[in-house]
Enzyme design. Structure first.
Site, PDB file in Angstrom:
ATOM      1  N   SER A  67     133.268  92.157  70.832  1.00 50.53           N
ATOM      2  CA  SER A  67     134.776  92.828  70.729  1.00 50.53           C
ATOM      3  C   SER A  67     134.359  93.891  69.866  1.00 50.53           C
ATOM      4  CB  SER A  67     135.580  92.140  68.571  1.00 50.53           C
ATOM      5  OG  SER A  67     134.884  91.988  68.213  1.00 50.53           O
ATOM      6  N   LYS A 136     134.648  94.992  62.764  1.00 49.40           N
ATOM      7  CA  LYS A 136     135.594  95.999  63.595  1.00 49.40           C
ATOM      8  C   LYS A 136     135.167  97.209  62.733  1.00 49.40           C
ATOM      9  CE  LYS A 136     138.280  91.568  64.999  1.00 49.40           C
ATOM     10  NZ  LYS A 136     137.623  91.851  66.723  1.00 49.40           N
TER      11      LYS A 136
END
Length: 249
Positions: A67, A136
């Site tokens: 990701s 993230k």
């Protein structure tokens, strides 16, 4: 004279021979025990220091997914700076590790416990491989108005368009429209590999408000790639990308 005595003992001159033999073995046993004690002390100090470092300074984590490509590759090991946001405020553009308290991740399959691995992870000698954390990049801070997208397909923060060099440009990012204002004590996060990151965008669209990450869930700022050796480097927060973002109204 001492040499003749030793020779007589070795030839079996009597009780003195056993005395000489015992006297020679004791130092060897004593030396071995001293060596073992020294190794045990060194290991104990190393474990205590490692535990203190991972509790108060840095903590190691394992990257299980794609990701954050190209910034982070699957199977990278990273060090997370625990001073942020505990002692220093988060900045836009920083990469953060946070606990999954909102069910973003699917339920992890049950696997047999490995007590040795769990102990080594607990004291900080192995990176955390638990399935309860995500990583993230911070796009919006408390109060920020974050929108996707403007006419040029750029994300905007408080009206300022972002040029995002960290995004994976090997694929054209799919546009996932959103228009949010980040509440107090929360952040808005997105993965660099936009087409392969189930981040704030997707969870907010499923249930409004669920895309925000609580600051209290943030473990720290990902600071360094520590492994593999050919990827050792510090992680950039790209301050130039956010330098023109005005303060939230």
């Amino acid at each position: 004279m001492r040499s003749r005595d030793a020779g007589a003992d070795a030839a079996g001159a009597g009780p003195e021979a056993q005395g000489a033999g015992d006297g020679g073995a004791a130092p060897r046993r004593g030396g071995l025990m001293a060596w073992i004690r020294e190794i045990a002390i060194i290991l104990g100090v190393a474990i205590v220091l490692s535990f203190l470092i991972k509790t108060f300074l840095f903590k190691a984590f394992y990257i299980p997914s794609e990701s954050m490509v190209p910034t982070l590759e699957e199977n990278d090991r990273i060090f997370v700076n625990l001073f942020v946001p505990r002692n220093f405020p988060l900045q836009r553009g920083e990469v953060v590790v946070f606990r999954d308290t909102k069910g973003w991740l699917p339920e992890a399959p049950q696997t047999a416990a490995n007590p040795v691995q769990e102990v080594l992870e607990f004291v900080g000698l192995l990176p955390d491989t638990s399935q309860q954390h995500l990583i993230k990049r911070v796009i919006g801070l408390p109060g920020d108005h974050v929108v996707c997208c403007d006419a040029s397909q750029h994300i905007t923060v408080n009206g300022a368009a972002l040029n995002e060099p960290y995004v994976n440009h090997a694929e054209t990012p799919r546009v996932v429209p959103f228009d949010v204002t980040v509440p107090a004590n929360s952040i808005w996060v997105m993965g660099d590999n936009r087409n392969h990151s189930s981040d704030s965008r997707y969870h907010n669209s499923v249930q409004p408000g669920s895309g925000f990450v609580s600051l209290s869930d943030v473990e720290g700022q990902a600071a360094v790639i520590a492994w593999p050796l050919n990827r050792i480097r510090s992680l950039d927060s790209y301050p130039d990308t956010f330098k023109d973002v005005p303060a939230p109204k």
